[in-house]
Design an enzyme around this catalytic site. Structure first.
Site, short mmCIF file in Angstrom:
data_model
loop_
_atom_site.label_atom_id
_atom_site.label_comp_id
_atom_site.label_asym_id
_atom_site.label_seq_id
_atom_site.Cartn_x
_atom_site.Cartn_y
_atom_site.Cartn_z
N LYS A 1 0.84 -1.21 0.00
CA LYS A 1 0.00 0.00 0.00
C LYS A 1 0.87 1.25 0.00
CE LYS A 1 -2.92 0.60 3.58
NZ LYS A 1 -3.00 1.89 4.29
N SER B 1 7.64 8.89 12.25
CA SER B 1 6.56 8.78 11.28
C SER B 1 7.07 8.93 9.86
CB SER B 1 5.49 9.85 11.55
OG SER B 1 4.62 9.92 10.43
N ASP C 1 2.23 -1.30 11.70
CA ASP C 1 0.87 -1.66 11.25
C ASP C 1 0.49 -3.09 11.62
OD1 ASP C 1 0.47 0.83 10.13
OD2 ASP C 1 1.25 0.25 8.18
N ARG D 1 -5.84 1.47 18.18
CA ARG D 1 -5.64 0.02 18.01
C ARG D 1 -5.33 -0.70 19.31
NH1 ARG D 1 -2.77 0.04 12.02
NH2 ARG D 1 -4.76 0.05 10.92
C1 S3P Z 1 2.85 4.70 6.23
C2 S3P Z 1 3.44 5.02 7.40
C3 S3P Z 1 2.94 4.57 8.70
C4 S3P Z 1 1.95 3.42 8.57
C5 S3P Z 1 0.96 3.66 7.48
C6 S3P Z 1 1.66 3.84 6.16
C7 S3P Z 1 3.41 5.24 4.98
O1 S3P Z 1 2.30 5.65 9.34
O2 S3P Z 1 1.27 3.23 9.77
O3 S3P Z 1 0.06 2.57 7.38
O4 S3P Z 1 3.04 4.76 3.90
O5 S3P Z 1 4.23 6.16 5.06
P1 S3P Z 1 3.16 6.72 10.25
O6 S3P Z 1 4.17 7.26 9.37
O7 S3P Z 1 2.17 7.76 10.69
O8 S3P Z 1 3.65 5.90 11.37
#
Ligand code: S3P
Length: 747
Positions: free
Chosen positions: A332, A478, A626, A657
């Protein structure tokens, strides 16, 4: 209300008068009679032949000599004449109408009915409730009446502010009992929406047929006009009087839509004259996507909204096995980024393995809304005609990003630097998620962004700003914040660098490099210099390790399990799930390790192994961020205690969660110790059956489906529609490997 309920109790009305026995009036009379909704249905029609046919064929109980006679003693009066005849009917019945009668109509324009009532009665009384069943066909007259005409169709009621509540409730019940879904909206809104969705399409059909009939070789045209022409022009056989009334009574709204349509049609004409295939492709592929998401879109705004409009429940039987050889859908995170960078690149980017889940489709649609030609997706293949760093066009409305936090946060970075304003919206869950984490550092770069109350979506971004690079030390680990700032940094003056407190997924950095954009990378910092360009690339998206995670745990907790997962992305910033499961004693082998499109991939073989509880190393938390919902299931099935800490970020994901998992486990009889930044789970407890609420969180829903493998009873998991955001074929793959999961859907 079910029809049976109505039949078995008192009829809703004593005497219903239907004035005008055309297709709609006749069908409503028949539906009322067939469903026992009134003691008596009396009809009136200026055409004696229609009236007597109505009586003979059982559409009405009684034929009245005049409209005024029909309404005497009626407690419901339905005006079903062409809309421009309404006023004279109202004058005819005014002195005979009982003051307690509910007065409604079925016309296609509502403003005209209200105006006619006001002219005749002086005001809109509390029992006057304009109505419009969105049903019908090109056939007309009482002979075409059908009792089931309104089934599974919408009826719109447009009650005024002083409407009598009881009358409204009874009219609603009447329509529902005829099988209709009843909606309410203001009069003006009704007329705008119907102008776009019904009136203008009828006008175009009438016009096209008339034009072609006037062509010299019209015989030839009509002889060969099959398929598309027939489908497209079916409605040109509709009742001319009724439609002439509609256009004269809803002229303003129709003209607005028609002007918009004419301008767009002119542009297409111009594109054909200029042999401008790009514009044709752009408009057609955007329209195709919109048509495919028809039931989910709202007129006038971004093309696709409210992707998940069904209620989905998983019903899972205990036991089951985990055997086989599968490939889960594309990653994704990488899918989102491939669309973003492909759209901004120069040249044509081809993508394989794209995730056709609602989240990444929302990103794709948003770029279509900004004028990018995107072909597909077709079995994971997408072709993007990049527009270059400065080629995006202003969208016509807010960009709707569904459930996707990644989309909203990454978009905010790249849109902060565009020349035009944008608004970013999302579904209920996304609308609760924190956005100041991106808005605040973007403002430091010079962006102008407004968040709504509490720093939440929608985001309003003012275009036309000059951004300046910053050095930003992220307060939380993040990847979304990091990626947002790097994307803004592509447009900023000078250097933008982001330092992270712990390693997070680095797909943005890798893919930028794959598109030829230099990224300086130090252990905790990534840095870009603005003003460069992206060059189209070929992208092979690996299977999503976050989706594979459900099967890694499924196989690990199921005695006898042996499963191969193909082509899974094993980027070291994502492999926390493998590391943690291995620490718990899982048997996971990495086979055939290789590289695909700048990302490491492998086939994973996982077999059952008795798991033990562990203290999850804090440095693994961002690498498995995740995967915790399903890791909690592994912890329940392990022997001994599992402790998670340093995971407060889990509270601001698609749901909280930690709490939602604890509540779900409690519903299955497993108590846990919830902490602000984690949870303590005593392994070895018995997982019972029960009802679990996933709170619309895809990963919670899938985690509890996996729990069934070790449960003692049936598990019902509610609110599972969002599984389609990340893993659209989860149920099919789960069934294929041996889970006993079934799906129940309701609109
Ligand atoms: C993601 C980063 C993560 C993850 C999300 C997808 C991404 O979030 O939980 O499902 O594609 O950069 P955070 O960066 O807020 O931790």
């Amino acid at each position: 209300m079910k029809r049976a309920d109505v039949v078995s109790c008192q009829p809703l009305f004593q005497r219903v008068a239907v004035i005008g026995l055309g297709l709609i009036g006749g069908s409503l009379a028949l539906a009322i009679r067939s469903n026992g909704l009134a003691r008596q249905v009396v009809g009136a029609d200026a055409r004696a032949s229609e009236l007597s046919l109505g009586l003979q064929s059982g559409v009405i109980d009684e034929a009245a000599a005049s409209a005024a006679d029909a309404v005497k003693g009626a407690d419901l009066v339905v005006i079903a004449v062409p809309v421009r005849a309404t006023e004279s009917v109202l004058r005819d019945i005014a002195s005979s109408l009982s003051p307690d009668a509910v007065l409604t109509d079925v016309g296609s324009t509502k403003g005209s009915f209200v105006a006619a009532v006001q002219r005749v009665f002086g005001s809109l009384g509390p029992r006057v409730i304009p109505g419009h069943p969105i049903a019908g066909s090109e056939r007309s007259g009482v002979a075409a009446a059908r009792a089931d005409l309104f089934e599974r169709h919408k009826t719109i009621l447009t009650p005024g502010p002083a409407c009598d509540v009881d009358s409204l409730a009874r009219l609603r019940q009447l329509w529902q009992a005829c099988g209709a879904e009843v909606l309410e909206m203001p009069v003006a809104h009704h007329d705008e929406v119907l102008a776009a969705t019904s009136h203008v399409p009828h006008l175009i059909a009438f016009s096209l047929v008339d034009t072609l009939a006037g062509e010299d070789d019209n015989k030839e045209i009509f002889r060969y006009a099959a398929g598309g022409f027939r489908d497209f022009t079916r409605i040109a056989a509709s009742d001319p009087v009724m439609w002439h009334d509609v256009f004269l009574t809803n002229a303003d709204a129709v003209l607005r839509v028609l002007d918009h349509f004419s301008a767009d049609l002119d542009r297409l004409r111009q594109a054909i004259a200029n042999r401008d295939g790009q514009t044709l492709l752009r408009v057609f592929s955007r329209a195709k996507a919109a048509r495919e998401h028809f039931s989910k879109m709202l007129s006038g705004q971004a093309y696709v909204i409210n992707m998940t409009n069904k209620t989905v429940t998983f019903k899972v039987r205990p036991g089951g096995q985990v055997q086989g050889d599968i490939r889960v859908p594309g990653d994704k995170s990488i899918s989102h980024r491939s669309i973003m960078l492909g759209a901004l690149a120069e040249g044509v980017t081809e993508i394989e393995g794209f995730l056709e889940g609602e989240d990444s489709l929302a990103t794709l649609q948003a770029f279509r809304d900004m004028g990018v030609v995107i072909e597909g997706p077709e079995k994971g293949f997408v072709r993007i005609h990049g527009v270059g760093m400065h080629g995006l066009q202003p969208p016509r409305g807010p960009l709707y990003l569904g459930n996707s936090g990644t989309a909203m946060r990454l978009f905010s970075g790249l849109l902060a630097a565009q020349a035009f304003d944008t608004e970013l919206t999302g579904d209920e869950s996304l609308s609760r998620r924190p956005m100041e984490r991106v808005a605040a550092p973007l403002r430091l770069m010079g962006a102008v962004i407004e968040t709504a109350e509490g720093g939440r979506p929608p985001l309003r971004i003012q275009g036309g700003q000059t951004l300046t690079g910053i050095h930003y030390a992220m307060p939380m680990a993040s990847a979304q914040v990091k990626s947002c700032l790097l994307l803004a940094g592509l447009y900023a003056q000078g250097e933008t660098s982001v330092t992270e407190p712990a390693p997070t997924r680095d797909h943005t950095e890798r893919m930028l490099q794959g598109f030829g954009y230099a990224v300086k990378r130090e252990p905790a910092t990534a840095c870009v210099t603005g003003g460069g360009k992206l060059t189209a690339a070929h992208i092979d998206i690996p299977a999503d390790i976050s989706s594979a995670a459900f099967f890694l745990v499924a196989a690990s907790i199921t005695p006898g399990a042996d499963l191969i997962l193909r082509h899974v992305g094993i980027n070291p910033t994502r492999t926390g799930i493998i590391n943690i499961l291995r620490l718990m004693g899982a048997n996971i082998e990495l086979l055939n390790e290789r590289e695909a499109g700048g990302e490491p991939v492998a086939d994973l073989r996982v077999r059952y192994s008795a798991l033990k509880g562990i203290d999850i190393p804090v440095d693994q938390v961002p690498l498995a961020i995740d995967e915790f919902p399903v890791l909690f299931i592994a912890a329940v099935c392990a022997e001994g205690r599992t402790v998670l800490s340093g995971a407060e970020e889990l509270r601001v994901k698609e749901s909280d969660r930690i709490q939602v998992m604890a509540d779900g486990l409690a519903a299955l009889g497993v108590q846990t110790d919830v902490r602000p930044d984690g949870i303590v789970i005593e392994g070895g407890a018995t997982l019972g059956g029960g009802v679990v609420d996933s709170h619309g969180d895809h990963r919670i829903a899938m985690a509890f489906a996996v729990a069934s493998l070790r449960a003692q009873g049936d598990i019902e998991i509610r609110d599972c529609a969002n599984v389609a955001t990340s893993f659209p074929n989860f149920v099919a793959l789960a069934q294929q490997v041996g889970l006993q999961v079934a799906v129940e859907e309701a609109s």
